[in-house]
Design an enzyme around this catalytic site. Sequence first.
Site, PDB file in Angstrom:
ATOM      1  N   GLU A 223      22.320  72.261  -6.552  1.00 20.70           N
ATOM      2  CA  GLU A 223      22.661  71.063  -6.182  1.00 20.70           C
ATOM      3  C   GLU A 223      23.818  70.740  -8.234  1.00 20.70           C
ATOM      4  O   GLU A 223      25.556  69.678  -7.680  1.00 20.70           O
ATOM      5  CB  GLU A 223      22.328  69.445  -5.560  1.00 20.70           C
ATOM      6  CG  GLU A 223      21.173  70.304  -4.581  1.00 20.70           C
ATOM      7  CD  GLU A 223      22.508  70.217  -3.464  1.00 20.70           C
ATOM      8  OE1 GLU A 223      23.376  70.305  -3.463  1.00 20.70           O
ATOM      9  OE2 GLU A 223      22.230  70.710  -2.413  1.00 20.70           O
ATOM     10  N   SER A 501     -28.218  39.479  26.833  1.00 23.15           N
ATOM     11  CA  SER A 501     -28.984  39.252  25.878  1.00 23.15           C
ATOM     12  C   SER A 501     -28.484  39.313  24.460  1.00 23.15           C
ATOM     13  O   SER A 501     -29.357  39.537  24.147  1.00 23.15           O
ATOM     14  CB  SER A 501     -30.251  40.811  27.240  1.00 23.15           C
ATOM     15  OG  SER A 501     -30.212  40.166  27.362  1.00 23.15           O
TER      16      SER A 501
END
Length: 788
Positions: A223, A501
């Site tokens: 680049e 319960s």
Amino acid sequence: MAEKNAGSKKSTDKVSKSATKSRAKTAKPKPRKRAARKPTNAPLLQRIKQRTLRTLWHLIWKGSLACIVVVAFYLVYLDAKITKQFEGNKWQLPVQVYARAMTFYPDQYLSEDEVLWELKRLNYSQVNRINRTGQYVLQGRTIEVHRRSFNFHDGSEQARTFILNFAGKKLASIVDKNGRRVNSARLEPVQIARIGNESNQDREFVPLEKFPNILKQALLVVEDRDFYEHHGVSLWSIMRAFYTNIKVGRTVQGGSTLTQQLAKNFYLTRERSIVRKINEAFIALILDYRYSKDEILEAYLNEVYLGQAYNQGVHGMGLAAEFYFAKPVDELEFDQIALLVAMVKGPSYYNPRRYPERVQERRDLVLRLLAESGHISTNEFRLALARPIKIQTLKNSLHKSYPGYLELVNRELKKRLPNQEIVNAGVRIFTYFDLQKQSAMEQSIGAGIPYLERRFKTKQLETAMISVNIEKGGVSALVAGREVRYNGFNRVLDTKRNIGSLVKPAVYLTALEQSQYNLGTLLDDSPLQVTDEAGDTWKPENFDHKFRGYMPLFRAFSRSINIPVVNLGLDIGVHNVVESLNKLGIEEKINQYPSLLLGAIELSSFDVAQMYTTIASGGQYRKLTSISAMTDAVGRVLYEHNVDAQKRFSADASYMTKYGLKRVTKDGTARRINAHFPSIQLAGKTGTSNDLRDSWFAGFDHNTVTVTWLGRDDNRPTGLTGASGALELYIRYLKPLNPQAIADARPAGVRWAFVNEKTGKQAPPWCGKVIQLPIRSSEFEPRAKCVQ
């Protein structure tokens, strides 16, 4: 007279002619006569021209000066804008969420399989010989690990090698690479999610020194070769790129410098125009003037766009390494580095998931450029060139996969850190999330619910499951519904149902806190009728519609008989039971009705988990949380969970209550657990609401409390009890795990003694039907008499 005048005239004529001839000899010949011209205003036009030129000149230099001033002001503006953003929080970083870090210590109850499972999830590679981080060697019952460096919330730790030695069902010892014993070690945590922000950008910030040199070199070769020489804009780069592209026959290099690309990506839009190009050049020059090359390169490596993860853009090489290869960027191979650099040119065009052949061609070109520039050897080039492109599937990427758990994290995040600006600056959240438990929970639901629907001929079952680390009070796993990936209604947090319960342990704990009750106390199981102040009558019944007369407390507890617990609750006072529920962690208002004693109270699975975690921890209350700690992007601690507990119940009463819950799994309503895990002591309680609408089970081993609910969203009957429904999912959940038997230290105030079940009194071991129970030391009789 006339003649005289005539003579004078002739004489004069002669003189005139003579003079004329004399002038003719000396004077130039007269030009030929031309036609007469009209008079002009030449001086006026000249003055106008000069005035116009002066005016234009003034306009030009004044305009130029104005342009210079405007450009100067604009550059000052750009400079301020660039500096503010570049030196502040450059990006809105996502919230990163981590699971718990697996920690090791000698004599830990831990198996090799658990460690190998974790290493696999962390993408460690099994090798014959370790040469870098992220690798391990398995040899016999020894695992050698080269752990990666990681910034934990309590400090940064460098990469290190340690060896785990196993014996039996425990971790026998830990030694370092030099063979010295160490007291502890840990793996880095798995990242389970990245919570995006409004910018729809996702990135993993990585300091420049953490990027491998070959990645930097590859990027510059392709680049911007003159990155460290130019001043942000390079005409030579444009010319060289133009020449290279013509030579190769296609575009392989760009003319913009990395600084210009950073300027475009960081500050500008993707619009193609002369104005944008000028802005790009200005910004590049300012960046190059203001900041060092390394600072610019670091920003670029963390900013560059490299693809899309659903609705989130993937930015930066660090995140791209995780997204495409499930590895930290410093563990990438040459071919993987080349692929990422290849994608810079066009992440959509060179998408490796959609166009593998296209991206492989450019990857090979990057490798060739690296070899030609001498950054990799010929052999390395050939090996990298031969490797196929292997990309992890998108479904296993960083897209969040645990919506139920992350909803809890997100709610807590908003409470702990309401400042969104801080959150967007890269908060890292360390949770109690346990991947192995979560996986086991999801498998249990995925296979268990269809099985129950077939067996009991029911349908449309929904579920909620949650597991909690007892020691920390940390939520370790959570599934909000049978569709485990559905990011919608969270049944763990928001569904409140009758708990049946499951309330009974609170009644027994309240009674055992009082000296007149113990596990052998006889309770009445006879028909009962309760009339309230309004004259309404309540007639509770047992599930099997039978009555047994007097029975010991522990037996009524383990078999979940209704009438005895109602009698007990009325004797000790419903208001005291409500107080115990509040002390166990139920924060909402509870109506003090007698029916509360059989579970006429609606709670969420999260509330039930809070309640049972307090019981399992011996009466020590810790507020449940999913978050262990939070830090900012640089590691500063923003929040840390305080794991200190509040003692809310006596150790004696808690120990005896836990004994009752152990009996439930041995010979009570959850005895199926004992059939599947006969050598492991577990505890728990089943729960069933009226008309079989809700099926519950709350169970725990030494380390973890798990609550399971089954029901229907429309609240219709399911045909399932707690033992037939929720317990099935719990057993399936435990199967792939390594549950540890409960090993409670007996409190000083408790002794073991033989108790006659018929009388409820301490007795010799030969005195009728006796059972050994934990009782208070103050009640212990060294020489108990036999009374029948």
